[in-house]
Design an enzyme around this catalytic site. Structure first.
Site, mmCIF file in Angstrom:
data_model
loop_
_atom_site.group_PDB
_atom_site.id
_atom_site.type_symbol
_atom_site.label_atom_id
_atom_site.label_comp_id
_atom_site.label_asym_id
_atom_site.label_seq_id
_atom_site.Cartn_x
_atom_site.Cartn_y
_atom_site.Cartn_z
ATOM 1 N N ALA A 1 13.883 -2.543 -16.389
ATOM 2 C CA ALA A 1 13.959 -1.286 -15.626
ATOM 3 C C ALA A 1 15.147 -0.469 -16.109
ATOM 4 O O ALA A 1 16.089 -1.001 -16.713
ATOM 5 C CB ALA A 1 14.103 -1.566 -14.133
ATOM 6 N N THR B 1 18.126 1.011 -14.635
ATOM 7 C CA THR B 1 18.805 0.779 -13.360
ATOM 8 C C THR B 1 20.132 1.534 -13.221
ATOM 9 O O THR B 1 20.817 1.369 -12.214
ATOM 10 C CB THR B 1 19.071 -0.719 -13.153
ATOM 11 N N TYR C 1 16.062 7.817 -9.960
ATOM 12 C CA TYR C 1 15.791 6.381 -10.015
ATOM 13 C C TYR C 1 14.722 5.998 -8.991
ATOM 14 O O TYR C 1 13.734 5.331 -9.321
ATOM 15 C CB TYR C 1 17.087 5.604 -9.764
ATOM 16 N N LYS D 1 10.875 4.736 -9.877
ATOM 17 C CA LYS D 1 10.458 3.391 -9.441
ATOM 18 C C LYS D 1 9.219 3.478 -8.550
ATOM 19 O O LYS D 1 8.316 2.634 -8.631
ATOM 20 C CB LYS D 1 11.600 2.689 -8.713
ATOM 21 N N TRP E 1 20.520 -4.256 -3.374
ATOM 22 C CA TRP E 1 21.901 -4.741 -3.495
ATOM 23 C C TRP E 1 21.957 -6.066 -4.269
ATOM 24 O O TRP E 1 22.598 -7.031 -3.841
ATOM 25 C CB TRP E 1 22.531 -4.926 -2.114
#
Length: 295
Positions: A62, A64, A127, A131, A152
């Protein structure tokens, strides 16, 4: 057999360890295979998997870098959304099942109760939007999928909030940490064990699932507990005061959800599994750091 995409990352490293521990064969790929290139995806499978051997594709790849994505929309779109079209096409062609990871950033944070899988999405960042588009591409193209939203995330490999806090607490006399973003951390090993449970059960209960550790805290709460446990274990060698602050005191390009607690009931009932409390998992992580520091 499993194809583990993004195999050098924090979560994938723990999934690999679980697969090894349970004698599940897997082949990993990282940046050397361009998942945004359909031909590259096809070539990798052809070269590494015999006919009928590919049963699972686990996508840990991904984009990120949440703030960087605000200025790099094209690459975030390619990795987080467009690549899923190629992965889904291959998954379907070879009769495999996909496990893919998404994020709490698909929500806007306006809720006051933990989000369930069917709650309305409203991402507030590049982001989060990319996603979510990745999720939608999977749902549209591939019935046999598991999408796991998490939040997290921290673990042994790579930089994360816990490792950063340990470093800063050893360098600085005081720290300010935001106290107006609420959620729960996810220890990568715990999530990796949940993935293994999905593979072993193979119960075809496809769909979206939520996973994080149990608890309801802010980043400030998290930092205070890191300091408390870190001092007790000897990982923090000096005193450091930790003060709460607001997100506005640390302006960032990408909007963070102010509330991103995830309801894990569906995950716990479907597979089933026990999800550790966030502070217990933090203890496990820090014990590992302590052991590594002794060598």
């Amino acid at each position: 057999m499993v194809w583990l995409i993004g195999s050098k990352g924090m979560l994938a490293s723990e999934i690999a360890a679980q697969l090894n521990q349970h004698n599940i064969q897997w082949i990993g790929s990282d940046r050397e295979v361009d998942i945004t290139d359909k031909a590259a995806v096809e070539a990798f499978i052809q070269q590494n998997f015999s006919s009928g051997s590919l049963q699972w594709i686990i996508n840990c790849a991904a984009y990120t870098a949440v703030d960087k994505a605000e200025d790099d929309h094209a690459m975030a779109q390619k990795l987080n959304a467009d690549a899923l079209i190629n992965i889904c096409t291959a998954t379907k062609h070879y009769g495999a099942t996909l496990i893919h990871f998404s994020t709490d950033y698909v929500f806007d944070g306006s809720s006051s109760i933990p989000y369930i899988e069917t709650d309305s999405t409203n991402p507030q960042s590049v982001y989060g939007r990319t996603k979510l588009q990745g999720e939608q591409n999977i749902i549209e193209l591939l019935p046999e999928h598991y999408i796991i939203r998490t939040a997290w995330l921290y673990g042994k490999s790579g930089n994360n909030f816990v490792s950063t806090m340990l470093r800063l607490m050893n360098e600085k006399d005081n720290l300010k940490v935001v106290n107006d973003q609420r959620g729960s951390p996810t220890y990568a090993i715990d999530l990796a064990k949940a993935v293994l449970q999905i593979i072993q059960l193979d119960n075809h209960r496809y769909g979206i699932y939520h996973y994080s550790n149990e608890g309801n805290i802010t980043w400030y709460d998290f930092a205070c507990e890191i300091y408390r446990q870190g001092k007790r274990m000897g990982l923090i060698k000096k005193d450091c005061s930790i003060e709460p602050c607001t997100s506005s005191e640390f302006p960032q390009k990408a909007h963070r959800p102010s509330f991103s607690l995830l309801n894990k009931q569906k995950m716990k009932e479907t597979f089933p599994l026990s999800i550790p409390q966030w502070d217990e998992s933090l203890t496990s992580y820090l014990k590992g750091v302590t052991q590594n520091a002794q060598f």
